[in-house]
Design a protein around this motif. Structure first.
Motif, mmCIF file in Angstrom:
data_model
loop_
_atom_site.group_PDB
_atom_site.id
_atom_site.type_symbol
_atom_site.label_atom_id
_atom_site.label_comp_id
_atom_site.label_asym_id
_atom_site.label_seq_id
_atom_site.Cartn_x
_atom_site.Cartn_y
_atom_site.Cartn_z
ATOM 1 N N SER A 91 4.923 3.251 -8.953
ATOM 2 C CA SER A 91 6.500 3.745 -9.246
ATOM 3 C C SER A 91 5.299 4.716 -8.994
ATOM 4 N N CYS A 92 3.749 4.843 -8.166
ATOM 5 C CA CYS A 92 3.250 6.339 -7.945
ATOM 6 C C CYS A 92 3.516 6.687 -6.892
ATOM 7 N N GLN A 93 3.593 8.336 -6.859
ATOM 8 C CA GLN A 93 4.432 9.671 -5.618
ATOM 9 C C GLN A 93 3.293 9.056 -4.410
ATOM 10 N N THR A 94 1.706 9.192 -4.618
ATOM 11 C CA THR A 94 0.839 9.448 -3.840
ATOM 12 C C THR A 94 -0.095 8.075 -3.403
ATOM 13 N N GLY A 95 -1.184 7.933 -2.416
ATOM 14 C CA GLY A 95 -1.880 7.298 -2.509
ATOM 15 C C GLY A 95 -3.350 7.120 -3.525
ATOM 16 N N ARG A 96 -3.424 8.907 -3.607
ATOM 17 C CA ARG A 96 -4.430 9.563 -4.600
ATOM 18 C C ARG A 96 -3.873 8.766 -5.911
ATOM 19 N N GLU A 97 -2.266 8.859 -6.150
ATOM 20 C CA GLU A 97 -2.360 8.712 -7.569
ATOM 21 C C GLU A 97 -2.705 6.995 -7.744
ATOM 22 N N SER A 148 -7.583 -9.030 -0.727
ATOM 23 C CA SER A 148 -6.571 -8.480 -1.074
ATOM 24 C C SER A 148 -6.490 -6.961 -1.361
ATOM 25 N N ILE A 149 -7.614 -5.806 -1.495
ATOM 26 C CA ILE A 149 -6.958 -4.777 -0.926
ATOM 27 C C ILE A 149 -6.526 -4.117 0.598
ATOM 28 N N HIS A 150 -6.888 -5.678 1.449
ATOM 29 C CA HIS A 150 -6.107 -4.846 2.713
ATOM 30 C C HIS A 150 -5.154 -5.452 2.803
ATOM 31 N N THR A 151 -4.598 -6.375 2.202
ATOM 32 C CA THR A 151 -3.116 -7.010 2.259
ATOM 33 C C THR A 151 -2.650 -6.165 1.675
ATOM 34 N N ALA A 152 -3.333 -5.631 0.245
ATOM 35 C CA ALA A 152 -2.079 -4.461 -0.316
ATOM 36 C C ALA A 152 -2.178 -3.322 -0.128
ATOM 37 N N GLY A 153 -3.005 -2.310 1.144
ATOM 38 C CA GLY A 153 -2.510 -1.998 1.009
ATOM 39 C C GLY A 153 -1.422 -1.147 2.704
ATOM 40 N N LYS A 154 -1.917 -2.687 3.186
ATOM 41 C CA LYS A 154 -1.043 -2.679 4.728
ATOM 42 C C LYS A 154 0.178 -3.107 3.650
ATOM 43 N N LEU A 160 0.329 5.295 6.029
ATOM 44 C CA LEU A 160 0.140 5.426 5.079
ATOM 45 C C LEU A 160 -1.358 4.537 4.886
ATOM 46 N N TYR A 161 -1.449 3.891 5.196
ATOM 47 C CA TYR A 161 -2.744 3.050 4.878
ATOM 48 C C TYR A 161 -3.135 3.011 6.507
ATOM 49 N N GLN A 162 -4.866 3.476 6.496
ATOM 50 C CA GLN A 162 -5.495 2.852 7.705
ATOM 51 C C GLN A 162 -7.046 2.921 7.066
ATOM 52 N N ILE A 163 -7.486 1.574 7.893
ATOM 53 C CA ILE A 163 -8.605 1.233 7.404
ATOM 54 C C ILE A 163 -9.700 1.427 8.194
ATOM 55 N N GLN A 164 -10.898 2.234 7.973
ATOM 56 C CA GLN A 164 -11.997 2.606 8.569
ATOM 57 C C GLN A 164 -13.268 1.642 8.515
ATOM 58 N N GLY A 165 -13.782 1.130 7.313
ATOM 59 C CA GLY A 165 -14.608 0.287 7.215
ATOM 60 C C GLY A 165 -14.779 -0.742 5.826
#
Length: 347
Positions: A91-97, A148-154, A160-165
């Motif tokens: 239900s979140c509108q943005t990644g920050r939320e 899991s974080i990386h899988t969920a992020g994708k 909008l999800y761009q992993i850096q490290g």
């Protein structure tokens, strides 16, 4: 090291492990003891001890001959398995939320320390914590969380999800190359903390269309779970759904439910009254539904059931149950058992 007895994790964390086993031709019966299978209707509320999860990871590793069991299981994460939290994140509108919701309601999935978020202009760093367990279990769980974080992020954030490290406290494992191939970046080891970072450039971009399939899946599950309350008006049904999915380890209050709905307890009361409903009546109905279901499934420890349902003692629960149904919990369970036995004999 041994896990502290209070350290638990949602049994929904078993779902990726089960999917991994199934993909390799095994079933939950090859690993789990009776009663441990993650059930969809309770996946967000059931808990298992970290020490038990450690043992399951170790057994799975031996079963599959895969030392990278945490990393492998994390790739099979399915956000809808983390039902209430998944529903909130969708239900979140943005990644920050979404990050704010994840940190704020992390207790829905684990009683370990919530992740720390460091948000800069260019990047977001998530420092996450792992409960102390066995050496193998802590190592595997660390990889499981990061993957899991990386899988969920994708899946959740899309482009909008761009992993850096990403960094880990332990030395590089033998399968480091496999991990770097999946994460798509060089990984860092022997770090002071476990962390993962990604770009903050698109943090405030709308997420509403980032993963419509995920949202539809969650919506369908929510509709299915709330169908048992179809006689209620829309807002009352939403409150009932949240109450029914609430983890037993966290006390239910009107304020906490209102907070999940991004409103005040006063507004929640008013909106329920507009639908001729009361919060206390919904809570009572949920407790009765859960009590009946537990007794029908053979729950024998009435004292434990009373505590799980939010009663201070067994007598209070027995008194309330008899007031609701006209019979005691023991009589209700016995009647169900007799009915089942009768059906079996007729068959």
């Amino acid at each position: 090291m041994t896990a502290h007895p209070s350290n638990t994790i949602t049994s929904a964390a078993l779902a990726p492990l089960m999917r991994l086993l199934e993909s390799k031709g095994f079933s939950s019966m090859d690993l789990l003891s009776p009663g441990l299978e993650p059930r969809p209707e309770h996946s967000s509320s059931q808990r298992i001890a970290i020490s038990q999860f450690d043992r399951l990871l170790e057994q799975s590793s031996k079963l599959l001959n895969d030392p990278a069991i945490g990393f492998s299981a994390g790739q099979h994460l399915d956000l809808p398995s983390f039902y209430l939290l998944g529903f909130l994140l969708s239900s979140c509108q943005t990644g920050r939320e979404a990050l704010t919701i994840l940190r704020r309601y992390y207790s829905l999935i684990s009683d370990t320390r919530s992740p720390d978020l460091f948000i800069g202009h260019q990047s977001i760093k998530v420092v996450y914590y792992v409960a102390e367990g066995s050496q193998f279990g802590s190592h595997a769980l660390t990889e499981f969380i990061a993957t899991s974080i990386h899988t969920a992020g994708k899946a959740f954030g899309g482009h909008l999800y761009q992993i850096q490290g990403a960094g880990f406290r332990f030395p590089p494992p033998s399968y480091k190359d496999r991990m770097e191939e999946y994460f798509g970046i060089p990984l860092q080891f022997n770090q002071p903390h476990n962390w993962i970072s990604f770009s903050a450039r698109l943090l405030d971009k709308p997420l509403s269309q980032a993963n419509p399939d995920l949202f539809r899946t969650l919506q369908m599950q929510a509709e299915s779970a709330s169908s048992r309350f179809s006689d209620l008006q829309p807002f009352s049904r939403k409150v009932m759904h949240i109450l029914y999915q609430w983890p037993e380890s966290i006390p239910i209050t009107k304020e906490s439910v209102a907070d999940l709905l991004s409103t005040s307890s006063r507004t929640l009361t008013r909106r329920l009254q507009e639908e001729n409903c009361q919060f206390s009546a919904l809570l009572k109905e949920v407790r009765l539904e859960k009590a009946k279901q537990a007794l029908e499934n053979g729950h024998a420890d009435v004292q434990q059931l009373a505590i799980e349902l939010g009663f201070s003692d067994r007598r209070g629960f027995e008194r309330a149950f008899k007031q609701w149904t006209g019979v005691t919990p023991a009589s209700f369970r016995r009647h169900v058992q007799e009915q089942r036995q009768s059906v079996c004999e007729e068959a």
